[in-house]
Write an enzyme that holds these catalytic residues in place. Structure first.
Site: not given
Ligand code: NDP
Length: 508
Positions: A191, A266, A300, A399
């Site tokens: 997804k 992650e 991140c 963050e």
């Molecule tokens: P989110 O947590 O909002 O979303 C991550 C994924 O999960 C998206 O596909 C999102 O869909 C989906 N999602 C959202 N709500 C749900 C739910 N209730 N159940 C299942 N899936 C769900 O993160 P972001 O997309 O905002 O990404 C930013 C974050 O990712 C930051 O905190 C960043 O630090 C972290 N990150 C960490 C990395 C690492 O390697 N440690 C690398 C890159 C980012 P949708 O967007 O469609 O709502």
């Protein structure tokens, strides 16, 4: 014609009016009654397509398809050589389509296209090549210490993996999840973020063009609350790999607990970038800028808390602010752009809120601090630098995930290391010094999964990557992926005829 239309035409592309999922090697049909989301270009805010949301039934169908594909054995039983060949062909196709993929990612995520084409897209190809190499050399274990027996440890794929990719680096991060799971024979349902569906969809089609059997990867689209939640709570998935924020991770973990599905997370960071008096000043300055403003700050591993030693603090802050003011911010399609817009409107507003809170809590604004007024209706934030006196500010503890950095002055190494660790996150850390003692203290004492000394953001795929504390659970990496995406099996074989206890033969 807008610049977006022009860029699409220049690549000879046609975007679908409605983007749908991709399951079993076919695009999911457009349904007239399905929920749709607007997909916008962050550089201007204009809508470029609609995204059809997959509901729980559509998600269940995608999972069932991935299960059937797994059980068919077409991929799960394919030889290592066959899997390697697919990965390598796909990597080459990704490189050959780098400009197209960069455009598709830029259109949704708003990341500078030149950076995408030169770094992030090649990284997706590298991830596939790396895992192709790794499965060619990985080995099982044999134990022969137990007299009369030989024990071998083998692995088999876990089954169907659910993969959740964020919007901030869709290709680089989704390709890592795909390579780590598929390399060992799993199938998956992926997804992407609802904001950034296009580049991932294209990459999956390139994988199929490279010979990946149709159905090995299913892509589902929609919001996290609907589509993501349905996937996380599916009873028929064997692993969950999630890259995203901590709040969502908690929901995913709660859903996974229902079926005891193992999770790999992650998550976010609030990483310290420590600059000692004895550092190479120019390198520390260049690296500190890269560490916070790469990916327009939406990364991140951002070095979002700069800690600078008092002896060079004034000089460093003056130079850092001057360079920040000179960053080229603007249209991400322009190859000269260094900092693009935020990926979506709500994120831009969230960052402005962080900035307002920082000011209210007493941080001193050195530059930026607002949405620029000369860049039209894109979701821009002026690169922002605050000086802070305390690490307790929300700016230093939460963050921001944008081009916003705090600078705090410290006096000695103990203070710097204690400030670095004063965080609920523990993803990475950066240190700039020419002192062996400082570097070694940093290496030993900072609680973070990856440390960089005198360099920004270099990634070695052989090494594990992941976070301490609330920055994640588990690690990316070759052996780590094998541990997560396979089940280990111990087989103990008799060598010859070692004695067996005779039950049921009563002796006189
Ligand atoms: P989110 O947590 O909002 O979303 C991550 C994924 O999960 C998206 O596909 C999102 O869909 C989906 N999602 C959202 N709500 C749900 C739910 N209730 N159940 C299942 N899936 C769900 O993160 P972001 O997309 O905002 O990404 C930013 C974050 O990712 C930051 O905190 C960043 O630090 C972290 N990150 C960490 C990395 C690492 O390697 N440690 C690398 C890159 C980012 P949708 O967007 O469609 O709502």
């Amino acid at each position: 014609m807008t610049t977006v239309d022009q860029a699409i035409a220049d690549q000879g592309l046609t975007l679908p009016e409605v983007i749908t999922g991709y399951v079993g090697g076919e695009s999911v049909p457009v349904e007239s009654n399905a929920n749709q989301h607007a997909v916008t270009f962050p550089g201007t805010g204009e809508q470029i397509a609609s995204l059809q949301e997959d509901d729980a039934a559509a998600v269940a169908n995608a999972v069932a398809c991935a299960r059937n594909s797994f059980e068919s054995g077409e991929w799960s039983n394919a030889s290592t050589a066959a899997r390697q060949a697919v990965f390598r062909r796909a990597a080459n196709l990704i490189r050959a389509h780098a400009t197209e993929l960069a455009l598709l990612e830029c259109l949704c995520a708003g990341l500078p296209s030149s950076h995408l084409a030169s770094r992030q897209v090649p990284r997706a190809a590298d991830n596939l090549d790396f895992f192709a190499d790794y499965i060619g050399v990985m080995a099982g274990e044999t134990f022969e210490q137990m007299s009369g027996y030989q024990t071998t440890v083998t692995r088999q794929p876990a089954g169907v993996a659910a993969l959740f990719a964020p919007w901030n680096a869709p290709l680089a991060l989704a390709s890592m999840q795909i390579a780590s799971s598929l390399a060992f024979g799993n199938t998956c349902v992926l997804k992407p973020s609802e904001y950034t569906p296009l580049s991932i969809l294209r990459m999956v089609k390139l994988l199929e063009e490279a010979g990946l059997p149709a159905g090995t990867i299913g892509v589902i689209n929609g919001s996290g609350a609907v589509t993501g939640a349905a996937l996380a709570s599916s009873f028929d998935i064997d692993r969950i790999a999630f890259t995203g924020g901590g709040a969502t991770a908690r929901q995913v973990m709660a859903a996974a607990s229902e079926h005891l599905t193992p999770v790999h997370f992650e998550l976010g960071g609030k990483s310290a970038n420590i600059v000692f008096d004895d550092a190479n000043f120019e390198r520390a300055l260049d690296g500190s800028l890269v560490n916070i403003f790469s990916n327009s700050g939406q990364i991140c591993i951002a070095g979002s808390r700069i800690l600078v030693q008092r002896g060079i603090a004034e000089r460093f802050m003056t130079a850092f602010v001057a360079r920040t003011r000179s960053l080229t911010i603007g249209d991400p399609l322009d190859p000269t752009t260094e900092v693009g817009p935020m990926a979506f409107k709500a994120h831009q507003l969230r960052i402005l809120d962080h900035i307002a809170r920082a000011t209210n809590e007493g941080a001193t604004l050195l530059c930026g601090g607002k949405a620029p007024t000369n860049l039209g209706s894109g979701y821009f934030i002026a690169p922002t630098v605050f000086q802070v006196e305390s690490n307790n500010l929300s700016l230093c503890q939460e963050e921001v995930f944008g081009p916003v950095v705090s600078i705090q002055i410290f006096d000695d190494a103990d203070e710097a290391l204690s400030l670095a660790n004063d965080s609920r996150f523990g993803l990475v850390g950066y240190c700039w010094t020419n002192s062996l003692a400082h570097a070694q203290a940093f290496q030993r004492q900072v609680d973070a999964g990856t440390l960089w000394i005198n360099t920004p953001l270099a990634r070695d795929l052989r090494a594990p990557f992941g976070g301490f504390k609330e920055s994640g659970i588990g690690r990316d990496g070759p052996r780590q992926a094998a541990d997560f995406f396979t089940e280990e099996k111990a087989t103990i074989s008799a060598l010859g005829n070692p004695p067996i206890r005779k039950l049921g033969q009563l002796s006189d």
